[in-house]
Design a protein around this motif. Structure first.
Motif, PDB file in Angstrom:
ATOM      1  N   ALA A  22     -21.628  -6.678   3.260  1.00  0.00           N
ATOM      2  CA  ALA A  22     -20.783  -5.538   3.596  1.00  0.00           C
ATOM      3  C   ALA A  22     -21.451  -4.751   4.712  1.00  0.00           C
ATOM      4  CB  ALA A  22     -20.583  -4.649   2.377  1.00  0.00           C
ATOM      5  N   SER A  23     -20.805  -4.686   5.834  1.00  0.00           N
ATOM      6  CA  SER A  23     -21.285  -3.831   6.907  1.00  0.00           C
ATOM      7  C   SER A  23     -20.183  -2.842   7.216  1.00  0.00           C
ATOM      8  CB  SER A  23     -21.613  -4.652   8.151  1.00  0.00           C
ATOM      9  OG  SER A  23     -20.434  -5.161   8.721  1.00  0.00           O
ATOM     10  N   LYS A  24     -20.548  -1.803   7.902  1.00  0.00           N
ATOM     11  CA  LYS A  24     -19.545  -0.792   8.232  1.00  0.00           C
ATOM     12  C   LYS A  24     -18.405  -1.429   9.028  1.00  0.00           C
ATOM     13  CE  LYS A  24     -19.027   3.766  10.198  1.00  0.00           C
ATOM     14  NZ  LYS A  24     -19.668   4.901  10.845  1.00  0.00           N
ATOM     15  N   GLU A  25     -18.761  -2.229  10.023  1.00  0.00           N
ATOM     16  CA  GLU A  25     -17.738  -2.850  10.862  1.00  0.00           C
ATOM     17  C   GLU A  25     -16.918  -3.865  10.061  1.00  0.00           C
ATOM     18  OE1 GLU A  25     -21.156  -3.156  11.675  1.00  0.00           O
ATOM     19  OE2 GLU A  25     -21.131  -1.283  12.794  1.00  0.00           O
ATOM     20  N   ASN A  26     -17.600  -4.744   9.361  1.00  0.00           N
ATOM     21  CA  ASN A  26     -16.939  -5.786   8.580  1.00  0.00           C
ATOM     22  C   ASN A  26     -16.043  -5.166   7.505  1.00  0.00           C
ATOM     23  OD1 ASN A  26     -16.363  -8.387   7.615  1.00  0.00           O
ATOM     24  ND2 ASN A  26     -18.093  -8.340   6.219  1.00  0.00           N
ATOM     25  N   GLY A  27     -16.569  -4.216   6.769  1.00  0.00           N
ATOM     26  CA  GLY A  27     -15.813  -3.589   5.691  1.00  0.00           C
ATOM     27  C   GLY A  27     -14.563  -2.890   6.180  1.00  0.00           C
ATOM     28  N   CYS A  28     -14.682  -2.142   7.270  1.00  0.00           N
ATOM     29  CA  CYS A  28     -13.518  -1.420   7.799  1.00  0.00           C
ATOM     30  C   CYS A  28     -12.455  -2.381   8.307  1.00  0.00           C
ATOM     31  CB  CYS A  28     -13.935  -0.462   8.911  1.00  0.00           C
ATOM     32  SG  CYS A  28     -14.869   0.951   8.315  1.00  0.00           S
ATOM     33  N   GLU A  29     -12.877  -3.408   9.028  1.00  0.00           N
ATOM     34  CA  GLU A  29     -11.918  -4.371   9.567  1.00  0.00           C
ATOM     35  C   GLU A  29     -11.211  -5.123   8.445  1.00  0.00           C
ATOM     36  OE1 GLU A  29      -9.482  -6.741  11.738  1.00  0.00           O
ATOM     37  OE2 GLU A  29     -10.516  -4.939  12.385  1.00  0.00           O
ATOM     38  N   ILE A  30     -11.968  -5.578   7.467  1.00  0.00           N
ATOM     39  CA  ILE A  30     -11.359  -6.330   6.380  1.00  0.00           C
ATOM     40  C   ILE A  30     -10.482  -5.420   5.533  1.00  0.00           C
ATOM     41  CG2 ILE A  30     -11.836  -7.656   4.281  1.00  0.00           C
ATOM     42  CD1 ILE A  30     -14.249  -8.809   5.779  1.00  0.00           C
ATOM     43  N   SER A  31     -10.920  -4.202   5.284  1.00  0.00           N
ATOM     44  CA  SER A  31     -10.090  -3.269   4.517  1.00  0.00           C
ATOM     45  C   SER A  31      -8.760  -3.050   5.215  1.00  0.00           C
ATOM     46  CB  SER A  31     -10.811  -1.933   4.338  1.00  0.00           C
ATOM     47  OG  SER A  31     -11.946  -2.106   3.529  1.00  0.00           O
ATOM     48  N   LYS A  32      -8.775  -2.934   6.538  1.00  0.00           N
ATOM     49  CA  LYS A  32      -7.528  -2.785   7.293  1.00  0.00           C
ATOM     50  C   LYS A  32      -6.658  -4.024   7.105  1.00  0.00           C
ATOM     51  CE  LYS A  32      -5.564  -2.360  11.897  1.00  0.00           C
ATOM     52  NZ  LYS A  32      -4.460  -3.239  11.519  1.00  0.00           N
ATOM     53  N   ARG A  33      -7.275  -5.191   7.108  1.00  0.00           N
ATOM     54  CA  ARG A  33      -6.505  -6.424   6.946  1.00  0.00           C
ATOM     55  C   ARG A  33      -5.890  -6.509   5.546  1.00  0.00           C
ATOM     56  NH1 ARG A  33     -10.168 -11.110   8.762  1.00  0.00           N
ATOM     57  NH2 ARG A  33      -8.256 -12.306   8.506  1.00  0.00           N
ATOM     58  N   TYR A  34      -6.610  -6.027   4.518  1.00  0.00           N
ATOM     59  CA  TYR A  34      -6.032  -5.967   3.173  1.00  0.00           C
ATOM     60  C   TYR A  34      -4.817  -5.050   3.178  1.00  0.00           C
ATOM     61  CZ  TYR A  34      -9.974  -8.239   0.812  1.00  0.00           C
ATOM     62  OH  TYR A  34     -10.898  -9.135   0.374  1.00  0.00           O
ATOM     63  N   LEU A  35      -4.956  -3.906   3.811  1.00  0.00           N
ATOM     64  CA  LEU A  35      -3.843  -2.950   3.875  1.00  0.00           C
ATOM     65  C   LEU A  35      -2.661  -3.533   4.640  1.00  0.00           C
ATOM     66  CD1 LEU A  35      -5.787   0.379   4.424  1.00  0.00           C
ATOM     67  CD2 LEU A  35      -4.656  -0.411   2.332  1.00  0.00           C
ATOM     68  N   ASP A  36      -2.929  -4.330   5.669  1.00  0.00           N
ATOM     69  CA  ASP A  36      -1.848  -4.983   6.409  1.00  0.00           C
ATOM     70  C   ASP A  36      -1.053  -5.930   5.505  1.00  0.00           C
ATOM     71  OD1 ASP A  36      -2.621  -3.639   8.712  1.00  0.00           O
ATOM     72  OD2 ASP A  36      -3.676  -5.373   9.573  1.00  0.00           O
ATOM     73  N   VAL A  37      -1.757  -6.668   4.642  1.00  0.00           N
ATOM     74  CA  VAL A  37      -1.082  -7.567   3.696  1.00  0.00           C
ATOM     75  C   VAL A  37      -0.210  -6.747   2.753  1.00  0.00           C
ATOM     76  CG1 VAL A  37      -1.388  -9.213   1.799  1.00  0.00           C
ATOM     77  CG2 VAL A  37      -2.900  -9.321   3.798  1.00  0.00           C
ATOM     78  N   LEU A  38      -0.777  -5.691   2.208  1.00  0.00           N
ATOM     79  CA  LEU A  38      -0.027  -4.842   1.275  1.00  0.00           C
ATOM     80  C   LEU A  38       1.163  -4.180   1.947  1.00  0.00           C
ATOM     81  CD1 LEU A  38      -3.032  -3.265  -0.632  1.00  0.00           C
ATOM     82  CD2 LEU A  38      -1.456  -5.026  -1.478  1.00  0.00           C
ATOM     83  N   ALA A  39       1.007  -3.759   3.197  1.00  0.00           N
ATOM     84  CA  ALA A  39       2.115  -3.131   3.925  1.00  0.00           C
ATOM     85  C   ALA A  39       3.242  -4.132   4.155  1.00  0.00           C
ATOM     86  CB  ALA A  39       1.622  -2.564   5.257  1.00  0.00           C
ATOM     87  N   ALA A  40       2.896  -5.353   4.522  1.00  0.00           N
ATOM     88  CA  ALA A  40       3.919  -6.381   4.725  1.00  0.00           C
ATOM     89  C   ALA A  40       4.654  -6.662   3.428  1.00  0.00           C
ATOM     90  CB  ALA A  40       3.292  -7.664   5.284  1.00  0.00           C
ATOM     91  N   ALA A  41       3.920  -6.763   2.331  1.00  0.00           N
ATOM     92  CA  ALA A  41       4.553  -7.012   1.033  1.00  0.00           C
ATOM     93  C   ALA A  41       5.448  -5.847   0.635  1.00  0.00           C
ATOM     94  CB  ALA A  41       3.495  -7.253  -0.032  1.00  0.00           C
ATOM     95  N   SER A  42       4.995  -4.626   0.867  1.00  0.00           N
ATOM     96  CA  SER A  42       5.801  -3.445   0.528  1.00  0.00           C
ATOM     97  C   SER A  42       7.083  -3.379   1.345  1.00  0.00           C
ATOM     98  CB  SER A  42       4.988  -2.166   0.755  1.00  0.00           C
ATOM     99  OG  SER A  42       3.921  -2.101  -0.145  1.00  0.00           O
ATOM    100  N   ALA A  43       7.018  -3.872   2.574  1.00  0.00           N
ATOM    101  CA  ALA A  43       8.192  -3.895   3.443  1.00  0.00           C
ATOM    102  C   ALA A  43       9.066  -5.123   3.183  1.00  0.00           C
ATOM    103  CB  ALA A  43       7.759  -3.854   4.910  1.00  0.00           C
ATOM    104  N   SER A  51       1.155 -15.098   5.387  1.00  0.00           N
ATOM    105  CA  SER A  51       0.430 -15.473   6.592  1.00  0.00           C
ATOM    106  C   SER A  51      -0.826 -14.619   6.778  1.00  0.00           C
ATOM    107  CB  SER A  51       1.352 -15.333   7.810  1.00  0.00           C
ATOM    108  OG  SER A  51       0.654 -15.634   8.989  1.00  0.00           O
ATOM    109  N   LEU A  52      -0.683 -13.312   6.599  1.00  0.00           N
ATOM    110  CA  LEU A  52      -1.834 -12.417   6.728  1.00  0.00           C
ATOM    111  C   LEU A  52      -2.883 -12.704   5.661  1.00  0.00           C
ATOM    112  CD1 LEU A  52       0.094  -9.103   7.477  1.00  0.00           C
ATOM    113  CD2 LEU A  52      -1.389 -10.359   9.079  1.00  0.00           C
ATOM    114  N   ALA A  53      -2.438 -12.945   4.429  1.00  0.00           N
ATOM    115  CA  ALA A  53      -3.378 -13.243   3.345  1.00  0.00           C
ATOM    116  C   ALA A  53      -4.080 -14.580   3.578  1.00  0.00           C
ATOM    117  CB  ALA A  53      -2.657 -13.228   2.005  1.00  0.00           C
ATOM    118  N   LYS A  54      -3.375 -15.549   4.135  1.00  0.00           N
ATOM    119  CA  LYS A  54      -4.019 -16.829   4.472  1.00  0.00           C
ATOM    120  C   LYS A  54      -5.123 -16.611   5.484  1.00  0.00           C
ATOM    121  CE  LYS A  54      -0.416 -20.208   3.469  1.00  0.00           C
ATOM    122  NZ  LYS A  54       0.525 -21.197   4.044  1.00  0.00           N
TER     123      LYS A  54
END
Length: 125
Positions: A22-43, A51-54
């Protein structure tokens, strides 16, 4: 704080959700990608969520949350065999996680795999 007798830094820490250092850069980028998956699912953009989760699982194959998100996205597309495969991987990576066991159990019910569902749901509590 020392980690195993030596000075530690954020790169020494392992996040169970990110699956690696876990690094600051890695964690923030991956957390954003998790949120992108959740946002797509919510929409209700379920194919996009898959595709995003893959992408998450490809870049972080040891991240159980990524596999769980992939499985949940597959469920929304009614691709339940693919969901089972992803959810099984999340459980293998984090067997003590009750939420992953629960998701897997529900997916097994959808598939009519009742004995496996019972076992997963039993492990979930």
């Amino acid at each position: 704080l020392p980690l195993l007798g030596r000075k530690s830094n954020s790169r020494d820490l392992v996040s169970p959700f990110l699956g690696g250092p876990a690094s600051k850069e890695n964690g923030c980028e991956i957390s954003k990608r998790y949120l992108d998956v959740l946002a797509a699912a919510s929409a209700k953009k379920h194919a996009e969520a898959v595709s995003l989760a893959k992408g998450l699982t490809a870049s972080n194959p040891d991240a159980p949350m990524a596999w769980c998100l992939l499985g949940m996205a597959h469920v929304r597309l009614d691709s339940n065999e693919e969901a089972a495969t992803a959810l099984e991987k999340s459980v293998r990576l984090s067997p003590g996680n009750a939420a992953f066991q629960l998701q897997l159990g529900f997916n097994y019910i959808i598939l009519g795999r009742n004995e496996e569902a019972f076992a997963a749901l039993t492990r979930s509590h």
